[in-house]
Design an enzyme around this catalytic site. Structure first.
Site, mmCIF file in Angstrom:
data_model
loop_
_atom_site.group_PDB
_atom_site.id
_atom_site.type_symbol
_atom_site.label_atom_id
_atom_site.label_comp_id
_atom_site.label_asym_id
_atom_site.label_seq_id
_atom_site.Cartn_x
_atom_site.Cartn_y
_atom_site.Cartn_z
ATOM 1 N N SER A 17 0.808 -1.068 0.096
ATOM 2 C CA SER A 17 0.097 -0.009 -0.054
ATOM 3 C C SER A 17 0.719 1.082 -0.205
ATOM 4 O O SER A 17 0.169 2.406 -0.282
ATOM 5 C CB SER A 17 -1.067 0.037 1.134
ATOM 6 O OG SER A 17 -0.293 -0.051 2.413
ATOM 7 N N ASP A 35 -3.477 7.616 8.061
ATOM 8 C CA ASP A 35 -4.775 6.850 8.595
ATOM 9 C C ASP A 35 -4.463 5.628 9.624
ATOM 10 O O ASP A 35 -5.319 4.765 10.068
ATOM 11 C CB ASP A 35 -5.510 6.200 7.446
ATOM 12 C CG ASP A 35 -4.662 5.255 6.755
ATOM 13 O OD1 ASP A 35 -3.264 5.195 6.837
ATOM 14 O OD2 ASP A 35 -5.014 4.741 5.605
ATOM 15 N N HIS A 43 -0.825 4.537 6.853
ATOM 16 C CA HIS A 43 0.015 5.024 5.893
ATOM 17 C C HIS A 43 0.445 6.488 6.105
ATOM 18 O O HIS A 43 -0.332 7.174 7.090
ATOM 19 C CB HIS A 43 -0.765 5.107 4.613
ATOM 20 C CG HIS A 43 -1.400 3.875 4.304
ATOM 21 N ND1 HIS A 43 -2.847 3.503 4.789
ATOM 22 C CD2 HIS A 43 -0.994 2.612 3.908
ATOM 23 C CE1 HIS A 43 -3.064 1.999 4.219
ATOM 24 N NE2 HIS A 43 -1.923 1.676 3.750
#
Length: 383
Positions: free
Chosen positions: A39, A347, A350
């Site tokens: 991610s 968040d 990240h």
């Protein structure tokens, strides 16, 4: 006398022509980037397969969700921009993608070692880096078949010669550590699997090389012990916290992984003589933001910007953009903070766009790389 002075002038002219400036290698002019990762560099893979990232993702730069788990751009976006290339389309995204200047095989939740759990069970993706390689292996010949059709296909696919001149970027490994920790493995047990994880990573780099990849830019993994989702799920003793609020055992695990990765890169250089392989210390760039917040204009080094509740503004059951019924009405409760740019973390998992830019600014000149080559020179071998 005249011939003597003209001889001196000739020597001087030669010295000037051999000065370091003229001997400096040219910028690489990468025509494309092929990225592999999780991610930290996913520009839409997971969103295309398992459901689009929801608002307020993308709010800062794209002003709408854009397949990234971030309020804006990722490190890979800044890398592409700095090389004069467009943002990378996710290979798995079949809507509106353009692969002229490369493709992104990274998928959120991905690991190096294939997982024995489903995405629903663990939150970790089945699209491990060997699967990403299979996608690349398939993409290379098929892109040329499509390109040969002409028309719009010729405009959306890379040229055959771009594969050997492209930059191959890797940013993966963090989830191998956290997935193991979340399975209740001890730090010592996770350390024991690191050599196997790195062997599998080396294998994938060799496979990419076998398909023509020559220029590799490999990020190490960040300080996982500073991430809210790790701190919230795996609380450690106060004595195991450093003065910045990070969990020392998990950061030491990441550093052990990174030492192993650096050694793996040294071995790869010996085996793949035709390659330029750069190891990039992203850990240091990320930790600099957390350990020197004032210097970097940061007010919240650890706490998430977008989330709900608790010490770290993180709740595993109610991620960024999460809603729940309040007085019988669906209400957004996991909201973004007013100014993501003063948060290192977006968040809980990240980094914010502002952090990604600050990390990029630290690595682009090569000062955190081994060998210390700038990004735009990463095609030059330093064996």
């Amino acid at each position: 006398m005249e011939s003597h002075s003209s001889a001196i002038l000739v020597v001087l002219a030669l010295l000037v022509s051999l000065s370091p400036v003229s001997l400096a290698p040219a910028s690489c002019d990468f025509p494309a980037i092929f990225n592999f990762g999780d991610s930290n560099s996913d520009t839409g893979g997971l969103s295309a397969v398992f459901g689009q990232a929801r608002s307020p993702e993308g709010m800062t730069f794209f002003h709408a969700p854009a397949g990234r788990y971030c309020d804006g751009r990722l490190l890979i976006d800044f890398i592409a921009e700095s090389l004069g290339l467009p943002f990378l389309s996710a290979y798995l995204d079949s809507v509106g993608s353009n692969f002229t200047h490369g493709a992104n095989f990274a998928t959120a939740g991905s690991t190096i070692r294939p997982q024995n759990t489903t995405l629903q069970q663990s939150g970790f993706s089945p699209i491990s880096v060997n699967v990403q390689y299979n996608e690349f292996y398939d993409f290379r010949p098929r892109s040329q078949v499509a390109r040969a059709r002409g028309g719009v296909f010729a405009q959306l696919m890379p040229k055959a010669e771009d594969f050997s001149r492209a930059l191959y970027t890797f940013d993966i490994g963090q989830n191998d550590l956290t997935a193991a920790l979340f399975l209740n493995m001890s730090v010592a047990q996770v350390k024991a699997i690191v050599p196997d994880v790195l062997d599998q990573f080396k294998q994938v780099v060799k496979w990419v090389h076998s398909q023509g990849g020559r220029n590799f830019w490999i990020h190490n993994t960040g300080p996982v012990g500073c991430l809210p989702y790790v701190l919230d799920r795996l609380p450690v003793l106060v004595s195991e916290m450093d003065r910045y609020g990070c969990a020392t055992p998990f950061n030491e695990l990441a550093q052990l992984f990174n030492r192993g990765l650096k050694h793996a890169v040294v071995q790869l250089r010996k085996e793949l003589h035709s390659s330029a392989i750069t190891y990039v210390d992203v850990y240091k760039a990320k930790f600099n933001l957390i350990s020197q917040p004032q210097k970097h204009g940061i007010e919240e080094p650890i706490k998430a910007c977008c989330g709900h509740g608790g010490k770290y503004n993180f709740n595993i059951h109610l991620g960024c953009g999460g809603r729940k019924k309040v007085h019988g009405k669906e209400t957004l409760v996991a909201k973004a903070c007013k100014d993501p740019s003063v948060h290192v973390n977006w968040d809980g998992v990240h980094y914010s766009e502002a952090s990604n830019k600050k990390i990029f600014d630290q690595i682009v000149d090569g000062s955190l790389s081994d060998p210390p080559v700038p990004l735009k020179m990463a095609c030059h071998k330093h064996h």
